[in-house]
Design an enzyme around this catalytic site. Structure first.
Site, mmCIF file in Angstrom:
data_model
loop_
_atom_site.group_PDB
_atom_site.id
_atom_site.type_symbol
_atom_site.label_atom_id
_atom_site.label_comp_id
_atom_site.label_asym_id
_atom_site.label_seq_id
_atom_site.Cartn_x
_atom_site.Cartn_y
_atom_site.Cartn_z
ATOM 1 N N THR A 1 0.829 -1.229 0.000
ATOM 2 C CA THR A 1 0.000 0.000 0.000
ATOM 3 C C THR A 1 0.858 1.272 0.000
ATOM 4 O O THR A 1 0.348 2.355 -0.252
ATOM 5 C CB THR A 1 -0.876 0.039 1.271
ATOM 6 O OG1 THR A 1 0.015 0.123 2.405
ATOM 7 C CG2 THR A 1 -1.726 -1.205 1.401
ATOM 8 N N ASP B 1 20.615 9.128 2.537
ATOM 9 C CA ASP B 1 19.772 8.468 3.541
ATOM 10 C C ASP B 1 20.293 8.829 4.930
ATOM 11 O O ASP B 1 21.391 8.418 5.322
ATOM 12 C CB ASP B 1 19.808 6.950 3.329
ATOM 13 C CG ASP B 1 18.809 6.247 4.236
ATOM 14 O OD1 ASP B 1 17.863 5.647 3.711
ATOM 15 O OD2 ASP B 1 18.959 6.327 5.482
HETATM 16 N N1 URA Z 1 14.876 10.104 3.984
HETATM 17 C C1 URA Z 1 16.205 10.243 3.901
HETATM 18 O O1 URA Z 1 16.936 9.696 4.720
HETATM 19 N N2 URA Z 1 16.735 10.990 2.909
HETATM 20 C C2 URA Z 1 15.966 11.619 1.988
HETATM 21 O O2 URA Z 1 16.497 12.308 1.117
HETATM 22 C C3 URA Z 1 14.569 11.466 2.097
HETATM 23 C C4 URA Z 1 14.045 10.699 3.098
#
Ligand code: URA
Length: 209
Positions: free
Chosen positions: A108, A200
């Protein structure tokens, strides 16, 4: 509509630029995030209520002002929120802490809660939700939806980075939640990452990639 507070202090901007660099080590990234979060905490707590307290200096008595840190709850959206949490607690060590764990259902694509632990008596508390990246806004919206059921006095949202899409989504769902951020980047990419961004955040804080 809620306010977006862009924290553009030169120290914040400097540290954020160092964090964005792809060659910043895990240790450097984490240390800078803690430092930057402490600086952001000053802005987020600017309107915290203070009480008059009578004290004695070595020379005479006076009435000073003190905050009641226990009324404040920092809510970390797991796991990357924990990177901001530590810096915030350096500035308000008496604050309470809550955690929300959410994952994205692969079918989802909606956030599903797997963990939710809050202090008691949330009706008497002001909440500051922390998550380094406000990207699609899905986790932030789900966390705030859940927290509002506890009827806290107020909710603010603090991130390091966001983008127009994330701000629009959170403001639409929760027009009463002010957003504090160190930068508003250009856009989201098709994978939900912020551009130019910093990658990230969870992986960079914990060295998991
Ligand atoms: N989460 C992350 O860690 N980096 C991003 O650019 C977007 C969401």
């Amino acid at each position: 509509m809620s306010n977006v507070h862009l924290i553009d202090h030169p120290l914040v901007q400097h540290k954020l630029t160092l964090m964005r660099r792809k060659d910043a080590s895990t240790n450097t990234f984490r240390t800078l995030l803690h430092e930057l979060s402490s600086l952001m905490a000053y802005e987020v707590t600017r309107d915290m209520p203070v009480q008059d307290i009578d004290i004695e200096t070595p020379l005479e008595t006076m009435t000073g002002k003190m905050i009641d840190g226990k009324k404040l709850v920092f809510v970390s959206i797991l796991r990357a929120g924990n990177g901001i949490l530590e810096g915030m607690l350096n500035v308000v060590p008496g604050a309470r802490v809550g955690h929300v764990g959410l994952y994205r259902d692969p079918k989802t694509l909606k956030p599903v809660e797997y963990y939710f632990k809050m202090p008691q008596e949330m009706q008497a508390r002001d909440i500051v939700v922390v998550d380094p990246m406000l990207a699609t806004g899905n986790s932030a919206i789900a966390a705030v939806d859940r927290l509002k059921k506890l009827k806290p006095k107020s909710i603010k949202f603090v991130c390091l980075l966001t983008c127009p899409e994330g701000i629009a989504a959170l403001q639409k769902a929760h027009p009463d939640v002010d957003i504090y951020t160190a930068a508003i980047d250009r856009q989201l990419n098709e994978h939900g990452y912020i551009l130019p961004g910093l990658g990230d955040a969870g992986d960079r804080i914990f060295g998991t990639k």
